[in-house]
Design an enzyme around this catalytic site. Structure first.
Site, short mmCIF file in Angstrom:
data_model
loop_
_atom_site.label_atom_id
_atom_site.label_comp_id
_atom_site.label_asym_id
_atom_site.label_seq_id
_atom_site.Cartn_x
_atom_site.Cartn_y
_atom_site.Cartn_z
N ARG A 20 0.82 -1.21 0.00
CA ARG A 20 0.00 0.00 0.00
C ARG A 20 0.85 1.26 0.00
NH1 ARG A 20 -2.71 -4.21 1.53
NH2 ARG A 20 -5.00 -4.28 1.47
N GLY A 38 -1.90 -11.33 -5.52
CA GLY A 38 -3.29 -10.91 -5.63
C GLY A 38 -3.49 -9.47 -5.20
N ARG A 89 -6.86 -17.19 -10.31
CA ARG A 89 -7.54 -16.71 -9.11
C ARG A 89 -8.69 -15.79 -9.49
NH1 ARG A 89 -2.74 -15.00 -5.04
NH2 ARG A 89 -4.49 -14.50 -3.70
N SER A 131 -13.18 -8.95 2.17
CA SER A 131 -11.88 -9.04 1.51
C SER A 131 -11.22 -7.68 1.52
CB SER A 131 -12.05 -9.52 0.06
OG SER A 131 -10.89 -9.27 -0.70
N ASP A 133 -4.93 -15.42 6.54
CA ASP A 133 -3.58 -15.84 6.16
C ASP A 133 -2.94 -16.77 7.18
OD1 ASP A 133 -3.56 -14.52 3.76
OD2 ASP A 133 -2.58 -12.72 4.54
N ARG A 135 2.80 -19.93 2.45
CA ARG A 135 2.24 -20.12 3.80
C ARG A 135 2.08 -21.60 4.14
NH1 ARG A 135 1.78 -15.08 5.45
NH2 ARG A 135 1.02 -13.50 3.97
#
Length: 428
Positions: free
Chosen positions: A25, A92, A121, A167, A315, A388
């Site tokens: 960001r 993503g 995705r 989301s 996550d 992950r």
């Protein structure tokens, strides 16, 4: 890679890599500002480097200093038209946030793509609301990337949108489009998801309000340049927090971590299971930052995770599953269908590997049910090329009896490039 299990108790203080979500960001906000911004201590992993590369393609001027990235921005409405496709890699966050930013441009042609995983995705969740706002955005069949965007000379209309899922990526996409729209927007989600976009933009002086599960976005003329430091990533910390919890008599301090309440839901889950975890707050602008203090326990107890909790732990579910596998009793996760649309089908990946480690686990469409056991068996762990999954089951391997193998440890570079160096230092 081979990992020997039955780790002994340890005592340590560690730092984890900088937060991936915040780094993404800040790079995008720096591009969108008029002037020069300094991002200190950014994460330079594969995902965030994809974002940084696109920042440069859109006209941002980048200077790399020791432990800092300096970006001279283009402003909210003056982005360059790139001469090539914008490659988002495996990220993503990158493709969804840039789609919102670029869909609101009044000119230009942009194509966003990524690796084979990203191209499979779901992008319908952003294509549909952006189209309602007036964006010229196109996708492959079934709303899959690559995405093509053609600037709309009339700009976008604001939107009053009820998100079908919680989301942070979708919400942030629509916020960025809303900042450049011709009228106000209201974006509402079923349950609160991580709110870095709202917190940072508000800190930077943007008129954006959050009321319960809704975000009110007002068109903005410009974004001021800034100088901010990225804190440690709580999602990266989670692997070590669970490891220390599950190794009796261990003590661990994870330092300088983002303690945003919407990012540390996994700590609430672990404490509910009997973990001994305390938080030590240091600062709060624009995000709460501090230390996580952990003491190992003899045994955790099972718990259930309901849909309202999932956005805060999405996550961390892979590593939470390891804690559940070694807890006493039956645990269940529901409402996590979106895990099937991550870098891998994480529900399937978790169930596959835990079964191979001796856990009685039932796969559901939106989660799983498992019965905890006293000891995990060593096995050949399949990462499904998902960072992950690789890190969660490396922790599981350390806790198992015998020697396990990890088929693709290099995929950890997406978010935690030196994960194994830090992990093995902790164990020796």
């Amino acid at each position: 890679m081979k990992i020997s299990g039955k780790i002994k108790s340890f005592s340590s203080e560690i730092y984890v890599p900088s937060d991936k979500s915040i780094t993404h960001r800040l790079f995008i906000f720096a591009l969108s500002s008029k002037g020069t911004s300094i991002i200190r201590n950014p994460l330079l992993g594969a995902d965030t480097l994809s974002t940084l590369s696109i920042v440069e393609q859109l006209g941002g001027r980048i200077e790399r200093l020791e432990n800092s990235i300096v970006i001279k921005g283009k402003g909210l409405r003056d982005l360059d038209e790139p001469s090539d496709v914008l490659n988002c890699g495996n990220s993503g966050t990158t493709i969804r946030l840039f789609s919102g930013l670029l869909a609101a441009e009044k000119r230009g042609f942009y194509v966003l793509t990524g690796d084979s995983s990203l191209r499979n995705r779901p992008m319908g969740r952003i294509v549909k609301p952006l189209s309602i706002m007036g964006a010229n955005i196109f996708s492959r069949q079934n709303f899959l990337a690559p995405l093509a965007i053609v600037g709309n000379k009339n700009g976008l209309d604001g939107i009053n949108y009820n998100m079908p899922i919680s989301s942070a990526q979708l919400k942030s996409c629509l916020i960025l489009a809303g900042l450049k729209a011709n009228s106000n927007s209201i974006i509402t989600e079923p349950f609160p998801s991580r709110d870095h976009t709202e917190l940072i933009l508000s800190f930077l002086g943007i008129n954006i309000k959050k009321i319960e599960n809704s975000v009110y976005v007002y068109p903005s003329q410009e974004l001021a340049p800034f100088e901010l430091t990225v804190p440690g990533d709580p999602s990266s910390a989670a692997f070590f927090v669970v490891l220390a919890t599950l190794v009796s008599k261990s003590r661990l301090i994870v330092k300088d971590v983002c303690l945003n309440p919407l990012r540390i839901g996994y700590i609430d889950v672990l404490k509910r299971m009997g973990a001994k975890i305390a938080l030590e707050y240091i600062s709060s602008d624009p995000e709460p930052i501090g230390n996580i203090l952990v003491e190992g326990v003899e045994k955790l107890v099972a718990t259930d995770i309901v849909p309202a909790e999932v956005p805060k732990i999405i996550d961390e579910i892979p590593i939470i599953s390891i804690a559940m596998a070694l807890a006493e009793g039956k645990s269940e996760i529901s409402g996590a269908f979106d895990l099937r649309k991550k870098e891998s089908d994480r529900i399937s990946a978790i169930c596959f590997n835990l079964k191979n480690m001796g856990v009685d686990i039932i796969e559901k469409e939106d989660g799983f049910i498992l019965n905890g056991i006293n000891e995990l068996k060593s096995t050949n762990i399949k990462t499904f090329d998902d960072h992950r999954i690789a890190m969660a089951f490396s922790i599981a391997a350390l806790l198992a009896k015998g020697e396990s193998t990890i088929d693709n440890p290099s995929c950890c570079s997406i978010s935690f490039p030196d994960f194994y160096d830090r992990l093995f230092r902790l164990c020796t």
